[in-house]
Enzyme design. Sequence first.
Site, mmCIF file in Angstrom:
data_model
loop_
_atom_site.group_PDB
_atom_site.id
_atom_site.type_symbol
_atom_site.label_atom_id
_atom_site.label_comp_id
_atom_site.label_asym_id
_atom_site.label_seq_id
_atom_site.Cartn_x
_atom_site.Cartn_y
_atom_site.Cartn_z
ATOM 1 N N PRO A 6 11.158 69.598 -28.834
ATOM 2 C CA PRO A 6 12.123 68.741 -27.548
ATOM 3 C C PRO A 6 12.470 70.122 -26.677
ATOM 4 C CG PRO A 6 13.011 67.801 -29.730
ATOM 5 C CD PRO A 6 11.897 68.942 -30.124
ATOM 6 N N ASN A 7 13.053 70.995 -27.239
ATOM 7 C CA ASN A 7 13.577 72.073 -26.083
ATOM 8 C C ASN A 7 12.580 72.763 -25.345
ATOM 9 O OD1 ASN A 7 15.642 73.935 -25.264
ATOM 10 N ND2 ASN A 7 14.482 75.519 -26.289
ATOM 11 N N LYS A 29 -0.465 67.913 -20.840
ATOM 12 C CA LYS A 29 -0.258 67.403 -22.080
ATOM 13 C C LYS A 29 0.596 68.138 -23.020
ATOM 14 C CE LYS A 29 -4.699 64.819 -22.105
ATOM 15 N NZ LYS A 29 -5.549 65.759 -21.108
HETATM 16 O O1 C5P Z 1 -14.893 64.073 -17.058
HETATM 17 P P1 C5P Z 1 -13.999 62.751 -17.683
HETATM 18 O O2 C5P Z 1 -14.094 61.731 -16.722
HETATM 19 O O3 C5P Z 1 -14.290 62.707 -18.926
HETATM 20 O O4 C5P Z 1 -12.348 63.456 -17.465
HETATM 21 C C1 C5P Z 1 -11.465 62.788 -17.934
HETATM 22 C C2 C5P Z 1 -10.160 63.524 -17.523
HETATM 23 O O5 C5P Z 1 -8.988 62.956 -18.362
HETATM 24 C C3 C5P Z 1 -10.208 65.132 -18.211
HETATM 25 O O6 C5P Z 1 -9.472 65.707 -17.242
HETATM 26 C C4 C5P Z 1 -9.402 64.737 -19.489
HETATM 27 O O7 C5P Z 1 -8.726 66.128 -19.685
HETATM 28 C C5 C5P Z 1 -8.336 63.994 -19.283
HETATM 29 N N1 C5P Z 1 -7.940 62.901 -20.448
HETATM 30 C C6 C5P Z 1 -8.864 62.307 -21.093
HETATM 31 N N2 C5P Z 1 -8.268 61.651 -22.220
HETATM 32 C C7 C5P Z 1 -6.962 61.519 -22.260
HETATM 33 C C8 C5P Z 1 -6.153 62.119 -21.662
HETATM 34 C C9 C5P Z 1 -6.614 62.819 -20.375
HETATM 35 O O8 C5P Z 1 -10.002 62.446 -20.876
HETATM 36 N N3 C5P Z 1 -6.590 60.737 -23.397
#
Ligand code: C5P
Length: 223
Positions: free
Chosen positions: A68-69, A63
């Site tokens: 940008p750099n 994430k």
């Molecule tokens: O345990 P759970 O099913 O909630 O995990 C969801 C995973 O997806 C976590 O690793 C979380 O960091 C990731 N995630 C999220 N929502 C986002 C992007 C990523 O829950 N928008």
Amino acid sequence: MNKKKIFVACDSINISKIKEIIRKTENSKLEVGYKFGLEFLNSKDGRKFISKLKNKIIFGDYKFADIPNTCASAVKAVKDLNFNYLTIHISSGLEALKAVKKVSGKTKIIGVTILTSLDNKSLKQIGYSKEVKKIVLEQAKLANKANLDAIVCSPNEVNLVKKVFKKEIITPGIRFNSKENDQKRIQTPKQAYKNGSDWLVIGRPITKGNINNNIKNLINHLK
Ligand code: C5P
């Protein structure tokens, strides 16, 4: 019929737990990839473990959210791990998204929209005046403009995103029941696929408790 695709969120710092998750979720009825997020990626042995994984679909959920750099340099810095997918927050802006795409090579770049743990009320608290859906739509347009390879959004927004973004859609916020934990915008696996998700991201509903049973329940639920 095509196999349903899931990324299992490997959220732990414990290598034995991660090995157990991988061993118990490999399954002939599903196409399974492994998502490593901030917890594992920042752990002492995380990077080394990922560097030794072979023949797996791997997703580095860094994430990235920076100028940008710095975003592009970070993508270069993890190139040796050969991730299939990497994430950047779309809120980093168009220039950062383009900069990352320029250096990403074969790795697919996923744009993360508004986190599934946020709702309209939480957006207000951080100073955003538009609703979740409006912002997600704008961000999907930007991801399209930057030629990103995939988008992360909640299963509730898949229909909306599909209008402006034609590539892969990946949805976390998956729950079998009303046990939300910290997630706000949730759907069941069945509903998420029905809405048009290409991949589901599932963490705790699979990795907490009995993993074998959780996978069996998922497969039954999808029948
Ligand atoms: O345990 P759970 O099913 O909630 O995990 C969801 C995973 O997806 C976590 O690793 C979380 O960091 C990731 N995630 C999220 N929502 C986002 C992007 C990523 O829950 N928008």
